[in-house]
Every structure is written in C-alpha cells, then in structure tokens.
Write an enzyme that holds these catalytic residues in place. Structure first.
Site, PDB file in Angstrom:
ATOM      1  N   CYS A  42      40.879 -56.734   0.854  1.00  0.00           N
ATOM      2  CA  CYS A  42      40.657 -57.189  -0.513  1.00  0.00           C
ATOM      3  C   CYS A  42      41.853 -58.045  -0.896  1.00  0.00           C
ATOM      4  CB  CYS A  42      40.557 -56.000  -1.455  1.00  0.00           C
ATOM      5  SG  CYS A  42      39.241 -54.851  -1.021  1.00  0.00           S
ATOM      6  N   SER A  71      37.344 -72.300   8.825  1.00  0.00           N
ATOM      7  CA  SER A  71      38.376 -71.464   9.451  1.00  0.00           C
ATOM      8  C   SER A  71      38.673 -71.879  10.891  1.00  0.00           C
ATOM      9  CB  SER A  71      37.986 -69.993   9.382  1.00  0.00           C
ATOM     10  OG  SER A  71      36.666 -69.829   9.814  1.00  0.00           O
ATOM     11  N   CYS A 121      37.140 -51.739  12.831  1.00  0.00           N
ATOM     12  CA  CYS A 121      38.456 -51.593  12.203  1.00  0.00           C
ATOM     13  C   CYS A 121      38.468 -50.308  11.393  1.00  0.00           C
ATOM     14  CB  CYS A 121      38.743 -52.786  11.295  1.00  0.00           C
ATOM     15  SG  CYS A 121      40.301 -52.600  10.419  1.00  0.00           S
ATOM     16  N   CYS A 158      49.026 -54.989  14.646  1.00  0.00           N
ATOM     17  CA  CYS A 158      47.852 -54.193  14.992  1.00  0.00           C
ATOM     18  C   CYS A 158      46.884 -55.143  15.685  1.00  0.00           C
ATOM     19  CB  CYS A 158      47.192 -53.609  13.735  1.00  0.00           C
ATOM     20  SG  CYS A 158      45.631 -52.779  14.129  1.00  0.00           S
ATOM     21  N   CYS A 212      41.218 -54.037  16.896  1.00  0.00           N
ATOM     22  CA  CYS A 212      39.814 -54.457  17.035  1.00  0.00           C
ATOM     23  C   CYS A 212      39.608 -55.251  18.329  1.00  0.00           C
ATOM     24  CB  CYS A 212      39.298 -55.201  15.813  1.00  0.00           C
ATOM     25  SG  CYS A 212      40.304 -56.540  15.262  1.00  0.00           S
TER      26      CYS A 212
HETATM   27  S1  SF4 Z   1      43.861 -56.054  13.777  1.00  0.00           S
HETATM   28 FE1  SF4 Z   1      41.721 -55.431  13.660  1.00  0.00          FE
HETATM   29  S2  SF4 Z   1      41.780 -53.162  13.696  1.00  0.00           S
HETATM   30 FE2  SF4 Z   1      43.864 -53.850  13.189  1.00  0.00          FE
HETATM   31  S3  SF4 Z   1      43.926 -53.845  10.938  1.00  0.00           S
HETATM   32 FE3  SF4 Z   1      43.347 -55.918  11.586  1.00  0.00          FE
HETATM   33  S4  SF4 Z   1      41.093 -55.983  11.543  1.00  0.00           S
HETATM   34 FE4  SF4 Z   1      41.753 -53.810  11.542  1.00  0.00          FE
END
Ligand code: SF4
Length: 450
Positions: A4, A290, A389, A440, A443
């Site tokens: 968001c 994008s 995610c 991170c 995903c």
């Molecule tokens: S990298 Fe992927 S799993 Fe990690 S917070 Fe972002 S969208 Fe979510």
C-alpha cells in the site's frame, strides 16, 4: 494487507501546504501503490477528522472536503489487494480508547494474524474488519495503559508482530512512523522548513518540494511532534530484507529507495538480462510503462534501437485483478495497441518487468505478430516468480503462478513466442548490489526472511 502507500505530516509551518492537501498530493503521487481505496485522517486540535472510501484519491477527495479537513498533523493511506469490501478495509483505522483517539495505517502483512486475532478475541476484543492494521491498533491501545508514552507502548508490541510492517500511528500529540526489524517495506522521512513527513516513496516528496532526509531504519520508531523529530531504536534484525519486488515493479521509477533510484536499478536489470539472454534482433520495445527502464538498459547493452511501439490508452487504469481470463485479455487489449510501422518485418525483443500468471505475455506476442513482427522474443527483467508473498507483495496462490507450472520453454510454446528468457537470481542481486543492506527475494527463491 500488503503493498500500500503511506503518507504522513506533522505540520509546524503555516506557510507550507495545508496538512490535508499535502497528504492528498502525496497519496496521489503514490496512486500506483493502491487503487482500491484511500483515506486521510487529520488532527484538528486533538479531535480527529477523517474520510476514507473505495476508489481513487481524486474520486474520494474534492477541494471542499479538503478545506474542511484543516489540521496540524495527519496520516493517509492508499490500499491495494483488498481481500474483501474495499470500503470496509479502507484505512486509516481510527479508534477511541481510554487515552483518546488513535489512527493507524499499515503497509505490509503479518504472518501471525490468526494467532494474534484469536488471542485478542479470547481476551474479549471485537473486530470490525479483517485488517492487520486493526489488530495492531488494538494491541497498541491495550499496551498504552502500561506505558506513559505511546512510542513505548508500540515498542512493547513490536516483538509480537511477525512479518512486514511499515506503520503510521497518530495520537492527539504525535505522528509516529515504524518499520519492522527487517525493513521489508519502505518508509522515508522528509522535511520542509520545520515540518516533518513520512512517505512510502520519495516520488511523493519530489512534487511537494520536500527534502528526503533518510529511510526509517529497520526496527526504528520515529516520533514527529511540535518540537521536531525523535528516534527510538528497538532491535533490528541481523540483516535487512528489503523487498526486491519494489525495484522490479511496485515503486515508481523516479523514487529513490535504499539509496538507489528505481529507474537506475531497473535499467541495470535490463542490461544484465541482455548479457545473460541476448538474442539476434532488429529492435527492442517495452511494455508500458513498467518495462521502459529495463528495456532501455537492454537496448543500450545489446546495441539495438529502442522503439516506442506500444500505445497505452491514457484512460485505462489497471485494477490488476480481473475475474475471468476473457476480462484479463480484454483489459490488456483495451490498454495497449501497437504502432505497426515500428515492428513490421522486424525481429523484435519485447521487455517486460516481470511475469506472474503469463496471460499478458500471450496477448503481447499476439499483438506484435498481428502488427507484422517477423520474430518475437520475450525478455523478462526479473527472475521467475514461483512463490507467493507472505508479506502481501502478491496475493496469488502458487498454482496461479505460471513459472510454478511451466519452464521458460513451455511458456514460450504457450504464448507463441520465438523465445522466452528471465533474468537470473544472481543477475537481479547484481543489479541491486549498490542498495543498502540485504534483500527479500522470497517470491523468486522461496527463502522467506520471517
Ligand atoms: S521480494 Fe517477494 S516475497 Fe519478498 S516481500 Fe517482496 S514481494 Fe514479498
């Protein structure tokens, strides 16, 4: 909840933009972060006035509404991926409790929502929504009775929250910004004269002449009030896990996140993709909007001309979730058309930011072939998305993710392209290498930081 947009101000100047207007423009600049609902809450001398509803920022707020929302501080939110009625899920959540009023807005998603909700319900809590933000507001309001200051109550609640959360909390005396110990979702401090701001992206600051000061650090609580800004540091995780998908897709290209401009990172992803999966071709085209930065990097690295072959209907806005396959297809064909002279009889490389379900790829290939392209090579400037995610970045079940079911060769056959290739995970890491701290990548690689 999930990806968001947040915007907050503690307004110590009478000669800068009025509080609600600042939030309105800030949210409007971040409309790409959430188009399902929006809300603003302002502090009018200790009394909170708020409006929130389903829809776009410009549809919910008009000049008259904003004029009636004078105040010296406020917070705002745009919502995406509502799993329920967006009117019910719109934020900020505003509650009354023994210490007065409190407004809460969240960007993120908790992984222990069910446990927290059950624990609170067993203690007699009654919830109005399914929002994680409401759970957090109840936890803070209960802790508040044990602490003199709201920030200490928030610090006491943070160890209970598992997952991603960038959080805004407003009380009659303060506006507070909080970032989870891994720093998964962005939150940036800004300043203009003596007024302080918090925003999910710096693009919201650019248009308001606000100077971005720095990121809120993982595990940090920042307190904005009349006397200025104060910081309270709770424990950060040993390594940051900033969401790599913010660079791939979520954020606006002119935003600077974790020390790197999003456009620059995407352009590096495209250049890396050309190194890893270049193909003999005549022209590179991008998928609006994008795919532009990555296509620019790809074309530069490959030494190919970059052509503006797709026209995007300006009046189309992407609601992202379409209920049927036919509607997804219609959505894309309503959104995009091809300028035939740019691709006719050409070997075309088409660059997109990422591939989730795969339907868009088939439509892109069909559109280019219908326009006379001799060959169509699809290049995706991100690794294959194979995992959902946990923190709200995508809400697809894993079965719906095309890369979970098919190899790039099978996707090529499914969409009718001449070739399909994705950026490698190492390539993504390399493109993001200049950003601060860890990422991170769950995903893509399934390695969840929580
Ligand atoms: S990298 Fe992927 S799993 Fe990690 S917070 Fe972002 S969208 Fe979510």
């Amino acid at each position: 909840m999930d990806r968001c947009g947040l915007f907050a101000v503690y307004n110590n100047n009478t000669d800068v933009l009025q509080t609600a207007e600042s939030i309105y423009y800030g949210l409007f600049s971040m409309q790409h972060r959430g188009m399902e609902a929006a809300g603003i809450c302002v502090n009018q001398g200790g009394h909170f006035k708020y409006k929130k509803d389903e829809g776009l920022v410009i549809d919910i707020f008009d000049a008259q509404t904003l004029a009636g929302m004078q105040g010296h501080a406020g917070i705002g939110h745009v919502l995406r991926y509502a799993q329920g009625d967006p009117r019910e899920l719109a934020q900020p959540i505003v509650i009354r409790y023994t210490n007065g009023q409190m407004a809460v807005a969240l960007n993120g998603g908790l992984t222990n929502t069910n446990e927290l909700r059950r624990e609170l319900e067993l203690q007699g809590a009654v919830f109005q929504t399914s929002e994680d933000a409401e759970i957090i507001s109840v936890l803070i309001s209960r802790a508040r009775n044990r602490y003199g200051e709201i920030e200490d109550a928030i610090a006491s609640v943070m160890p209970k929250l598992k997952g991603a959360y960038s959080l805004l909390v407003m009380t009659p005396g303060k506006v507070i910004g909080v970032r989870d110990p891994l720093g998964i979702r962005p939150l940036i401090i800004g300043k203009k004269k003596n007024s302080y701001y918090l925003s999910s992206e710096t693009c919201a600051y650019n248009e308001l002449g606000i100077e971005p000061l720095r990121e809120v650090d993982p595990g940090e609580i920042v307190i904005l009030k009349e006397s200025g800004l104060r910081s309270l540091r709770t424990g950060a995780a040993s390594e940051k896990a900033f969401c790599a998908y913010e660079y791939v897709y979520h954020s606006r290209p002119d935003s600077v996140l974790e020390g790197m401009e999003v456009y620059e990172v995407r352009s590096r992803m495209g250049a890396q993709l050309a190194k890893e999966a270049g193909v003999p071709a005549d022209v590179v085209v991008w998928v609006p909007n994008s795919g532009l930065a990555a296509a620019t990097g790809y074309a530069r690295e490959a030494g190919l001309p970059l052509e503006d072959a797709f026209i995007k209907n300006k009046f189309y806005y992407n609601k992202f979730v379409h209920p049927t396959e036919d509607m997804i297809r219609r959505g894309v064909t309503m959104k995009l058309a091809v300028i035939k002279s740019r691709v006719k009889d050409q070997r075309v490389v088409v660059v997109d930011d990422s591939m989730v379900r795969g339907e868009t790829g088939k439509i892109l290939v069909d559109l280019l072939r219908d326009a006379g392209a001799k060959e169509v090579h699809l290049r995706i400037a991100a690794p294959e998305v194979k995992h959902h995610c946990d923190f709200g970045g995508n809400d697809k079940d894993e079965e719906a993710l095309v890369s979970n079911r098919k190899s790039p060769e099978q996707i090529r056959d499914m969409i009718g392209a001449d070739s399909v290739a994705f950026l490698s995970l190492d390539g993504l890491k390399q493109a993001c290498a200049r950003t601060y701290g860890g990422l991170c990548l769950a995903c893509f690689d399934g390695d969840y930081p929580v």
